[in-house]
Write an enzyme that holds these catalytic residues in place. Structure first.
Site, PDB file in Angstrom:
ATOM      1  N   ASP A   1       0.630   5.026   1.942  1.00 59.52           N
ATOM      2  CA  ASP A   1      -0.119   5.568   3.079  1.00 59.52           C
ATOM      3  C   ASP A   1      -1.128   6.646   2.670  1.00 59.52           C
ATOM      4  O   ASP A   1      -0.818   7.547   1.884  1.00 59.52           O
ATOM      5  CB  ASP A   1       0.848   6.159   4.117  1.00 59.52           C
ATOM      6  CG  ASP A   1       1.674   5.076   4.802  1.00 59.52           C
ATOM      7  OD1 ASP A   1       1.175   3.938   4.933  1.00 59.52           O
ATOM      8  OD2 ASP A   1       2.826   5.366   5.187  1.00 59.52           O
TER       9      ASP A   1
ATOM     10  N   ARG B   1       5.619   5.729  14.440  1.00 59.39           N
ATOM     11  CA  ARG B   1       5.497   6.374  13.129  1.00 59.39           C
ATOM     12  C   ARG B   1       5.028   7.822  13.223  1.00 59.39           C
ATOM     13  O   ARG B   1       4.138   8.151  14.005  1.00 59.39           O
ATOM     14  CB  ARG B   1       4.481   5.588  12.295  1.00 59.39           C
ATOM     15  CG  ARG B   1       4.261   6.159  10.921  1.00 59.39           C
ATOM     16  CD  ARG B   1       3.378   5.257  10.091  1.00 59.39           C
ATOM     17  NE  ARG B   1       2.133   5.929   9.755  1.00 59.39           N
ATOM     18  CZ  ARG B   1       1.285   5.521   8.823  1.00 59.39           C
ATOM     19  NH1 ARG B   1       1.539   4.429   8.128  1.00 59.39           N
ATOM     20  NH2 ARG B   1       0.172   6.169   8.579  1.00 59.39           N
TER      21      ARG B   1
ATOM     22  N   HIS C   1       0.836  -1.205   0.000  1.00 58.24           N
ATOM     23  CA  HIS C   1       0.000   0.000   0.000  1.00 58.24           C
ATOM     24  C   HIS C   1       0.868   1.252   0.000  1.00 58.24           C
ATOM     25  O   HIS C   1       2.076   1.200   0.246  1.00 58.24           O
ATOM     26  CB  HIS C   1      -0.916   0.024   1.226  1.00 58.24           C
ATOM     27  CG  HIS C   1      -0.181   0.166   2.524  1.00 58.24           C
ATOM     28  ND1 HIS C   1       0.565  -0.861   3.075  1.00 58.24           N
ATOM     29  CD2 HIS C   1      -0.043   1.218   3.358  1.00 58.24           C
ATOM     30  CE1 HIS C   1       1.104  -0.450   4.205  1.00 58.24           C
ATOM     31  NE2 HIS C   1       0.765   0.817   4.402  1.00 58.24           N
TER      32      HIS C   1
ATOM     33  N   HIS D   1       4.727   0.172   0.153  1.00 54.85           N
ATOM     34  CA  HIS D   1       5.454  -0.638   1.132  1.00 54.85           C
ATOM     35  C   HIS D   1       4.548  -1.715   1.702  1.00 54.85           C
ATOM     36  O   HIS D   1       3.321  -1.664   1.551  1.00 54.85           O
ATOM     37  CB  HIS D   1       6.066   0.236   2.240  1.00 54.85           C
ATOM     38  CG  HIS D   1       5.052   1.008   3.035  1.00 54.85           C
ATOM     39  ND1 HIS D   1       4.431   2.136   2.558  1.00 54.85           N
ATOM     40  CD2 HIS D   1       4.546   0.801   4.277  1.00 54.85           C
ATOM     41  CE1 HIS D   1       3.597   2.602   3.463  1.00 54.85           C
ATOM     42  NE2 HIS D   1       3.634   1.798   4.518  1.00 54.85           N
TER      43      HIS D   1
END
Ligand code: SIN
Length: 293
Positions: free
Chosen positions: A116, A284, A114, A269
């Protein structure tokens, strides 16, 4: 792209260590050594890191010791930080997501290829992930260059794709029962995923490098606009498989203290979930981006 080396003025006044940028694979990713991201990076040093990020799309730093504030300070050098609309941030720093996969979790957050938050009208520029608790084996992250994937297509296909747009929807991951809601790291926010549906070009021009990249992903792209359903399904199936062919990828093995930043404008990723019985904790933050063109 060959390895490069430079010096960061002020990084280590007594024994200046060269900063080295070493590619991780033929298409994407570089490891940068000799940088302390917790230090007050001189502008010249930051610009060299930024250039490596633009050149390689994914940059990896080892042996860092970063508080959430230091990670955020580094992120802000690239732009304003974002908040995730569907995952609750940390109580003290809402921009920070603690992504924890427990030993008995069946699914992990970030699994599956995907890009983000492409369901936003202005998806994030990049994501910065810091390793805190890393399984003794497994838990690597794969990255794929969507510039390399686009470059590898034939000219007629490039031309056909360049006129198309595709729909991206948060509901594919975050509607009731969808994959991300089954990860324990996911604390559902009150937001309605069906309100996050946008169209983006299928081929995106990178706003800083001018390079063109394929811009559909398995996480959020639901259809190619204007095509019949079966035409859209067939084209998407081809593009999603093509986009992550091995020759466009690199693989990052995590350690506690590893920091990875990827360019969300031209990278997909996939966080592997192959470490059953172990715990993984990564932290994150994301940097806001602009409207894809
Ligand atoms: C993510 O998609 O942000 C998570 C990636 C990872 O945990 O490796």
């Amino acid at each position: 792209m060959p390895a490069v080396q430079f010096y960061c003025v002020g990084m280590s006044p007594t024994t200046p260590e060269p900063v080295k940028v070493t590619p991780l694979s033929g298409a994407i990713g570089a490891e940068i050594t000799g940088v302390d991201l917790g230090a007050d990076l001189a502008e010249e040093c930051f610009q060299a890191i930024r250039q490596a990020f633009l050149d390689h799309h994914v940059v990896v730093f080892r042996g860092q010791r970063l508080t959430p504030e230091q990670q955020m300070t580094f992120g802000r050098r690239f732009g304003e930080l974002d908040f995730h609309p569907f995952v609750e941030g940390s109580a003290t720093h809402p921009e920070v997501l603690d992504i924890v996969t427990e030993p008995d979790d069946r699914l992990n957050f970030g699994g599956g290829w995907h890009t983000d938050v492409t369901f936003l009208a202005e998806p994030d520029l990049g994501s910065i992930l810091y390793g805190i608790e890393i399984p003794a084996f497994g838990g690597d992250t794969l990255f794929s260059s969507q510039v390399a994937a686009f470059d590898a297509l034939s000219d007629p296909v490039k031309e056909m794709l360049s006129g198309l747009t595709a729909t991206h929807s948060a509901a594919k991951q975050y509607a009731e029962g969808a994959p991300s809601t089954r990860s324990k790291a996911m604390k559902p926010a009150e937001t309605d995923p069906f309100e996050f549906t946008v169209s983006h070009p299928v081929v995106r021009t990178h706003p800083e490098t001018g390079r063109r990249a394929l811009y559909v992903n398995g996480g959020f792209t639901t259809r190619i606009d204007g095509l019949k359903r079966e035409e859209s399904d067939m084209l998407l199936e081809f593009l999603l498989a093509h986009a992550v062919k091995e020759r466009f990828t690199c693989r990052v093995r995590w350690e506690p203290g590893t920091l990875v930043m990827w360019d969300n404008r031209c990278v997909q990723h996939h966080a592997l979930h192959d470490y059953a019985g172990q715990r993984r904790h990564v932290r994150r933050i994301t940097v806001k981006g602009d409207r894809p063109r």
